[in-house]
Scaffold this motif. Structure first.
Motif, short mmCIF file in Angstrom:
data_model
loop_
_atom_site.label_atom_id
_atom_site.label_comp_id
_atom_site.label_asym_id
_atom_site.label_seq_id
_atom_site.Cartn_x
_atom_site.Cartn_y
_atom_site.Cartn_z
N GLY B 91 1.33 -1.58 0.09
CA GLY B 91 0.30 0.25 0.09
C GLY B 91 1.30 1.50 0.14
O GLY B 91 0.56 2.25 -1.46
N SER B 213 -8.73 3.58 -1.72
CA SER B 213 -8.46 2.26 -2.30
C SER B 213 -8.13 1.61 -0.72
O SER B 213 -8.13 1.71 0.16
CB SER B 213 -7.16 2.87 -3.04
N ASN B 214 -7.40 0.14 -1.33
CA ASN B 214 -6.97 -0.46 -0.69
C ASN B 214 -5.58 -0.53 -0.22
O ASN B 214 -5.38 -1.20 0.65
CB ASN B 214 -7.51 -2.57 -1.49
N LEU B 219 -11.15 -3.19 1.37
CA LEU B 219 -12.24 -2.83 0.81
C LEU B 219 -13.47 -2.92 1.59
O LEU B 219 -14.48 -2.65 1.49
CB LEU B 219 -12.51 -2.77 -0.60
N ALA B 230 -13.86 2.70 -5.25
CA ALA B 230 -12.45 2.18 -4.76
C ALA B 230 -11.56 0.64 -5.74
O ALA B 230 -10.44 1.13 -5.47
CB ALA B 230 -11.96 2.12 -3.39
N SER B 236 -6.08 0.54 -6.64
CA SER B 236 -6.42 -0.65 -5.84
C SER B 236 -6.00 -1.92 -6.88
O SER B 236 -5.16 -2.46 -6.09
CB SER B 236 -7.60 -0.51 -5.80
N SER B 237 -6.25 -1.83 -7.81
CA SER B 237 -5.17 -3.32 -8.62
C SER B 237 -3.61 -2.99 -8.96
O SER B 237 -3.17 -4.01 -8.29
CB SER B 237 -5.99 -3.00 -9.80
N LEU B 263 -10.04 -6.17 -9.96
CA LEU B 263 -9.51 -6.52 -9.01
C LEU B 263 -9.30 -8.70 -9.18
O LEU B 263 -8.62 -8.99 -8.41
CB LEU B 263 -9.95 -5.94 -7.20
#
Lengths: 329, 295
Positions: B91, B213-214, B219, B230, B236-237, B263
């Protein structure tokens, strides 16, 4: 023939939104000459240079630089010119030598030539000792010299200098003037914009005075001075508050053409030194003390005042200032 | 220096012959080289660029870490904290490369204000090279940032668990993403009126983008609308891709598939997103550049 001149511009118009920065400007710079573009801030000097350097497209009119159309053959134009702007646009984190190398590389010159030419320019511009120091350690004058040297790396035949000495101390200014004179002696064509009349007077063969985007006068410095007549008398008072009293006292000599400047009063006179005596008498009679009294030839400043109604270094009210405009349409 | 100086003797300029594909690559490399060289001359700027993600790592690992449960461990346990650090690092990587855009925004706004872009534009160089070189240099600079960040992560307990080859893919994906957002940053930098605006405009869109985002939290906890946003947020991806490639916890319990296509195919979606964003923003930025001038 337009193509024979170094610069040939006809009827240039440039509008930014509803502001007309250029309003039908014509300009010719013959090869090998220095033409000074003189005008107050916002008169269109920088806009003109920017159009000629292919940075801006004119709204109307056409311009040729080294015989190439600035809008249609911009790459050929860029090969022919060197541009030094009002701000020393060198990379301040690179050394002098690295800056020159970068510009040489971007002009697509061979590494060998760039090396030779850089050494030559560094010594010519008295930057050898500083060559390996980042440009941010340079003085203002050194930066301008490096900036100018960078413009010269490809030996352009035409040089645009946009207020090259603005903000420099007198000594650096003299140094830069020397450089420009030497370049001209070698046959470089120079278009110089300046708001310093002294600079135009010293460097330019031909002076084009512009205001509000139009040419308002054109000629050699002597021509322009002759246009506004002969000698001028300049009076400086001990007590500046008495300026208008003095103006009234000198009315028989000056007529209605006298001008009150920051620190003195001046006006056109004829009759040589006899007039000095008359002026002293008139002021003495009015009880006004004189600090200084001088008879002199008109300067370009006077030319400027009489042509535009304001001084060369006056800020004209926005929004005619082309430099504060964003100019990005 | 005086007017008595000698004449300049060097003979006529010797030009290089034009490469078959034009000058763009050559000129871009010249700009990239000088940009990188210049950034080494500003160690302070480099230091702060490196220290910021390190602070984020420490902040999240030790301050927020305990409060964010990761599926697969007892909440609040030591295993949970360690798992969160494994989860966190990708992240932080994602967030860091996204913030590369801001450097580009400020850099170009400054170059514009100082008249350097005018200078380039009056040269007979390729008109897109200044931007390509600049974005390229920015992405290269991220290699250093990612190195420092990886070492910091290693110290707080992050590990590469899925082989060196996958790790290399993960780093390449991060660099591609850095290069991509740099074009967005460049476009913003050329559009804002001055450097002061660039400082905020360069960052303002990045905070919602990275936090929605994650990157820091799974999420699942988000409301449906935000969750969909998100999920299709390329950050996120990107982050999920790198979690998978580094073999770190993905935030999904074993056997559970993410509910969104983006995802389920994070690497593919990331690469497509990068291509689309470059496809849109590179031409926009280059067009801005061509009509740009000092402000």
């Amino acid at each position: 023939m337009a193509q024979d001149d170094a610069v040939h511009a006809e009827g240039l118009v440039k509008t930014f939104g509803d502001v007309k920065a250029l309003d039908g400007l014509d300009l010719v710079v013959p090869r090998g000459q220095v033409v000074g573009l003189l005008g107050p801030n916002g008169s269109g000097k920088t806009t003109t240079v920017r159009i000629l350097a292919t940075l801006l497209k004119p709204t109307a009119g056409q311009a040729f630089v080294n015989g190439y159309d600035v809008t249609k053959q911009s790459d050929e134009v860029r090969h022919s010119i060197g541009l030094t702007g009002q701000y020393a646009a060198v990379d301040e984190f690179l050394t002098g030598r690295e800056n020159l190398k970068m510009f040489g590389d971007l002009y697509h010159l061979t590494p060998k030539y760039v090396k030779e030419r850089s050494e030559e320019l560094l010594s010519w511009f008295d930057l050898v000792d500083a060559a390996d120091r980042p440009a941010k350690t340079y003085s203002g004058g050194m930066r301008r010299r490096l900036d100018l040297a960078s413009s010269l790396i490809a030996k352009p035949s035409i040089l645009f200098l946009d207020e090259p000495t603005t903000g420099l101390d007198p000594r650096s200014r003299l140094g830069l003037w020397g450089v420009i004179e030497s370049l001209v002696a070698e046959g470089t064509t120079v278009l110089l914009t300046t708001q310093y009349l002294e600079e135009a007077d010293k460097l330019a063969n031909d002076i084009v005075v512009i205001d509000h985007g139009k040419v308002i006068a054109h000629g050699t410095a002597e021509n322009l001075k002759d246009q506004i007549g002969g000698d001028r008398l300049e009076v400086t008072l001990v007590d500046p508050h008495k300026m208008s009293d003095a103006q009234a006292a000198l009315a028989p000599i000056f007529g209605s053409d006298s001008l009150i400047n920051e620190s003195n009063l001046s006006g056109p006179v004829s009759g040589g030194s006899k007039v000095l005596v008359e002026a002293v008498r008139a002021l003495d009679f009015a009880g006004i003390e004189i600090a200084d009294l001088a008879l002199r030839r008109p300067t370009l400043d006077d030319v400027f005042l009489s042509l535009t109604g304001h001084g060369a270094e006056d800020e004209t009210p926005a929004p005619t200032s082309s430099r504060s405009r964003r100019g990005r349409r | 220096m005086s007017s008595t100086m000698g004449t300049l003797r060097t003979s006529t300029p010797e030009a290089m012959s034009r490469p078959i594909l034009g000058w763009t690559l050559h000129d871009s490399l010249v700009i990239a080289r000088t940009t990188i060289l210049a950034s080494f001359r500003i160690p302070e700027a480099m230091f702060f660029q490196l220290i910021q993600p390190v602070i984020f790592v420490l902040l999240f690992a030790y301050v927020f870490g305990g409060a964010i449960p990761i599926p697969g461990a007892e909440p609040g346990s030591a295993a949970d904290a360690s798992l969160y650090r494994q989860y966190l690092m990708p992240g932080i990587f994602g967030q860091t490369v996204a913030f590369a855009a801001a450097a580009s925004t400020v850099g170009l706004a400054e170059a514009m204000q100082k008249g350097i872009i005018d200078r380039y534009r009056a040269l007979p160089m390729s008109q897109s090279a200044a931007l390509i070189g600049n974005t390229f240099a920015n992405a290269i600079r991220q290699i250093m940032v990612l190195t420092v960040l990886s070492i910091t992560g290693f110290i707080v307990g992050w590990r590469i668990n899925d082989g060196i080859l996958n790790a290399i893919y993960a780093y390449l994906l991060l660099l591609l993403f850095a290069y991509t957002v740099t074009w967005v940053g460049a476009f913003i930098g050329l559009s804002v009126p001055n450097t002061e605006t660039a400082n905020t405009a360069g960052l303002v869109w990045l905070f919602p983008l990275t936090f929605l985002s994650n990157a820091f939290v799974p999420l699942d906890g988000l409301p449906t609308v935000l969750r969909a946003f998100a999920a299709y947020n390329p950050i996120s991806s990107l982050v999920l891709s790198t979690r998978e490639l580094f073999g770190n916890p993905t935030g999904y319990p074993p056997g559970v598939e993410p509910e969104y296509w983006s995802l389920q195919n994070p690497v593919l979606y990331t690469v497509i997103s990068c291509a689309v964003v470059i496809g849109i923003f590179a031409p926009l930025a280059i067009r801005k550049y061509r009509s740009a001038s000092r402000r």
